[in-house]
Design an enzyme around this catalytic site. Structure first.
Site, short mmCIF file in Angstrom:
data_model
loop_
_atom_site.label_atom_id
_atom_site.label_comp_id
_atom_site.label_asym_id
_atom_site.label_seq_id
_atom_site.Cartn_x
_atom_site.Cartn_y
_atom_site.Cartn_z
N GLY A 1 44.02 37.55 30.06
CA GLY A 1 44.45 36.42 30.86
C GLY A 1 45.95 36.35 31.03
N LEU A 2 46.41 36.84 32.18
CA LEU A 2 47.84 36.82 32.47
C LEU A 2 48.12 35.87 33.64
CD1 LEU A 2 50.69 38.13 32.29
CD2 LEU A 2 49.84 39.98 33.71
N ALA B 1 52.12 31.93 38.34
CA ALA B 1 52.52 33.24 37.81
C ALA B 1 51.54 34.30 38.27
CB ALA B 1 52.57 33.21 36.27
N TRP C 1 41.41 33.50 37.94
CA TRP C 1 40.81 34.77 38.38
C TRP C 1 40.62 35.77 37.23
CZ3 TRP C 1 45.24 35.04 42.43
CH2 TRP C 1 44.98 34.17 43.49
N ILE C 2 40.30 35.33 36.06
CA ILE C 2 40.26 36.26 34.93
C ILE C 2 38.89 36.96 34.84
CG2 ILE C 2 40.65 36.52 32.44
CD1 ILE C 2 43.14 35.65 34.20
N ILE D 1 33.12 55.51 62.24
CA ILE D 1 32.15 56.60 62.45
C ILE D 1 30.73 56.05 62.56
CG2 ILE D 1 31.10 58.62 61.30
CD1 ILE D 1 33.97 59.38 60.36
N GLU E 1 46.05 43.97 39.66
CA GLU E 1 46.87 44.76 38.71
C GLU E 1 48.16 45.27 39.35
OE1 GLU E 1 44.61 47.17 35.90
OE2 GLU E 1 42.88 45.91 36.33
C1 LIG Z 1 39.11 39.37 41.93
C2 LIG Z 1 40.35 39.27 41.11
C3 LIG Z 1 40.32 39.63 39.77
C4 LIG Z 1 41.48 39.47 38.97
N1 LIG Z 1 41.41 39.72 37.62
C5 LIG Z 1 42.47 39.40 36.83
C6 LIG Z 1 42.38 39.51 35.40
O1 LIG Z 1 41.37 39.92 34.84
N2 LIG Z 1 43.48 39.11 34.67
C7 LIG Z 1 44.63 38.64 35.24
O2 LIG Z 1 45.54 38.30 34.51
N3 LIG Z 1 44.74 38.56 36.60
C8 LIG Z 1 43.70 38.92 37.40
N4 LIG Z 1 43.81 38.83 38.78
C9 LIG Z 1 45.08 38.42 39.37
C10 LIG Z 1 45.82 39.55 40.11
O3 LIG Z 1 46.38 40.43 39.18
C11 LIG Z 1 46.86 38.89 41.03
O4 LIG Z 1 46.14 38.42 42.15
C12 LIG Z 1 47.96 39.81 41.47
O5 LIG Z 1 48.79 40.13 40.39
C13 LIG Z 1 48.85 39.21 42.57
O6 LIG Z 1 49.23 37.91 42.30
P1 LIG Z 1 48.96 36.75 43.40
O7 LIG Z 1 47.58 36.95 43.88
O8 LIG Z 1 49.31 35.45 42.81
O9 LIG Z 1 49.89 37.10 44.61
P2 LIG Z 1 51.38 36.52 44.86
O10 LIG Z 1 52.24 36.82 43.69
O11 LIG Z 1 51.28 35.12 45.34
O12 LIG Z 1 51.87 37.45 46.05
C14 LIG Z 1 51.61 37.15 47.42
C15 LIG Z 1 52.27 38.24 48.27
O13 LIG Z 1 53.68 38.23 48.06
C16 LIG Z 1 54.12 39.51 47.65
N5 LIG Z 1 55.24 39.39 46.70
C17 LIG Z 1 55.32 38.57 45.61
N6 LIG Z 1 56.47 38.77 44.97
C18 LIG Z 1 57.15 39.73 45.66
C19 LIG Z 1 58.42 40.37 45.52
N7 LIG Z 1 59.23 40.11 44.49
N8 LIG Z 1 58.77 41.30 46.43
C20 LIG Z 1 57.94 41.61 47.47
N9 LIG Z 1 56.76 41.05 47.66
C21 LIG Z 1 56.35 40.12 46.77
C22 LIG Z 1 52.91 40.16 47.01
O14 LIG Z 1 53.02 41.58 46.97
C23 LIG Z 1 51.80 39.65 47.91
O15 LIG Z 1 51.72 40.44 49.05
C24 LIG Z 1 42.67 38.99 39.57
C25 LIG Z 1 42.69 38.69 40.94
C26 LIG Z 1 41.56 38.80 41.70
C27 LIG Z 1 41.64 38.38 43.15
#
Ligand SMILES: Cc1cc2nc3c(=O)[nH]c(=O)nc-3n(C[C@H](O)[C@H](O)[C@H](O)COP(=O)(O)OP(=O)(O)OC[C@H]3O[C@@H](n4cnc5c(N)ncnc54)[C@H](O)[C@@H]3O)c2cc1C
Length: 393
Positions: free
Chosen positions: A124-125, A130, A156-157, A340, A366
């Site tokens: 859980g990150l 964040a 979303w963990i 296709i 990730e």
């Molecule tokens: C189905 C699913 C399973 C998941 N499982 C886990 C899990 O088991 N454990 C866990 O901890 N997390 C999990 N996650 C979370 C996942 O790791 C995050 O969704 C991911 O890290 C992106 O974070 P965010 O969705 O909040 O996007 P945001 O951080 O809101 O980003 C939105 C957009 O802005 C861009 N962006 C943000 N900052 C910057 C920057 N500095 N420079 C350029 N572009 C930027 C991003 O690339 C993206 O395009 C899961 C997510 C999903 C949807």
């Protein structure tokens, strides 16, 4: 240079392929439609040793290397990426940090049931504030009378709410560092810890047969000894955990790209228009050729990054490269597979429509493609200051 897998690596790949094609692929569409977590499939994978493939044998794991794991994960994901992500999140995110940083007591208590696959473990990150900025964690953990008291939430963990989930390792603020930045630490939270609850599962575009929940911590109490690794090293631990996870998500993407290619090739040979198989048209042949090329390249990138990790050498840049390239190649493959298939590919009755929905998340989870490109660029600039200066002139 030797491109042949070892006997052990081949054995894991073949075992995963046989199981995935025989037991997972025929049920993937139904599981996706019903959004049902496949407990029986996970139980069978546990019995085969797949759910603990890289985990230490002394705790019940299979003791396989990282290359073998990625080869097996590719095969599982070729049949269904929902099952692929269940395996990946359990091994790479849930168990690997406990195996890497846990004490003997923590491994005996938490890893032994997980290394066999009897229990799942989550990581859980991510939080509301964040996501990509994972250091922006708001969840706090305070030490009170020999216990961590955790408050906050995660979102979303993966694998956090199945009936076989043993618990989650969360990243929390445990104080403030001298430079004013938050001190982040990893803490092990068993599923039945007081004050720890989960919200309902999400409606998703893909990975619909996998399990994700929001997590809530309201004065959640766990013993002080549940700190994983050193206090204040949480940020470093999760960055290193994510490096391994990125290679595995790249392998998952290769599996999905392979499935797109398999089904596109089949359809191209079967479908006739203008009195001929559409595979005789150069436009279709070039699509297949591009898919095959990108698949080959993506797989080689995954295996190189995995091999570097097995050698104990730095692999972070290669992990990010493999993740970006494989996830984007899989997206192109899914798009061309639907093309296709023509109109049939737009029907939910086709496999390729499901692949097209499934593929997008690989560019987000990730570490998004954007943040991985930044990691690659930073590492290039760090290593070649002279060239960087030249470009700047
Ligand atoms: C189905 C699913 C399973 C998941 N499982 C886990 C899990 O088991 N454990 C866990 O901890 N997390 C999990 N996650 C979370 C996942 O790791 C995050 O969704 C991911 O890290 C992106 O974070 P965010 O969705 O909040 O996007 P945001 O951080 O809101 O980003 C939105 C957009 O802005 C861009 N962006 C943000 N900052 C910057 C920057 N500095 N420079 C350029 N572009 C930027 C991003 O690339 C993206 O395009 C899961 C997510 C999903 C949807």
């Amino acid at each position: 240079m030797n491109f042949d897998p070892t006997e052990d690596q081949r054995r894991w790949r073949d075992l995963a392929r046989e199981f995935a094609q025989g037991e997972i692929r025929p049920r993937a569409a139904e599981l996706d439609r019903e959004q049902r977590f496949p407990y029986d499939i996970v139980a069978q994978m546990s019995r085969l040793g797949l759910m603990g493939l890289t985990l230490p044998e002394e705790y019940g794991g299979s003791g396989g290397d990282f290359v073998a794991y990625n080869l097996a994960l590719e095969e599982i994901s070729r049949a269904d990426t929902s099952v692929g992500i269940t395996m990946e999140a359990h091994i790479s995110l849930g168990c690997a940090p406990i195996a890497a940083y846990g004490t003997t007591q923590q491994k005996e208590r938490f890893l032994s049931r997980c290394a066999t696959g009897e229990s799942l473990w989550a990581f859980g990150l991510t939080e509301e504030e964040a996501g990509t900025d994972a250091g922006g964690t708001r969840t706090t953990a305070e030490l009170e009378d020999g216990e961590w008291v955790i408050n906050g939430s995660k979102k979303w963990i993966t694998n956090s709410g199945t009936r076989i989930t043993g618990g989650v390792t969360v990243i929390a603020r445990t104080g403030t560092r001298e430079d004013g930045r938050p001190e982040l630490s990893a803490i092990i939270v068993p599923q039945d810890a007081p004050g720890y609850t989960r919200g309902p599962a999400y409606e998703k575009l893909g990975w619909r047969a996998s399990d994700q929940h929001p997590l809530y911590f309201e004065d959640c109490h766990v013993p002080e000894e549940n700190l994983l690794g050193e206090r204040g090293r949480g940020f470093h631990q999760f960055l290193s955990t994510l490096d391994g996870g990125r290679v595995a998500v790249a392998a998952l993407s290769v599996g999905l790209a392979q499935a797109c290619f398999d089904d596109a090739l089949l359809r191209a040979k079967e479908r006739e228009q203008f009195g001929r198989s559409i595979s005789e048209f150069q436009a279709i042949q070039f699509k297949l050729a591009d898919m095959a090329m990108e698949l080959e390249l993506a797989r080689n990138m995954v295996l190189k990054a995995a091999w570097l990790k097995d050698q104990g050498r730095p692999f972070g840049r290669e992990a990010s490269m493999a993740k970006v390239f494989a996830s984007e190649a899989a997206k192109r493959a899914a798009d061309q597979a639907v093309q296709i298939w023509g109109g049939e590919g737009f029907m939910e009755t086709s496999t390729v429509a499901r692949y097209w929905r499934q593929v997008k998340i690989n560019e987000i989870g990730e570490g998004t493609s954007e943040i991985n490109r930044q990691i690659i660029a930073r590492s290039i600039l760090r290593e070649s200051p002279a060239e960087a200066k030249l470009f700047a002139q």
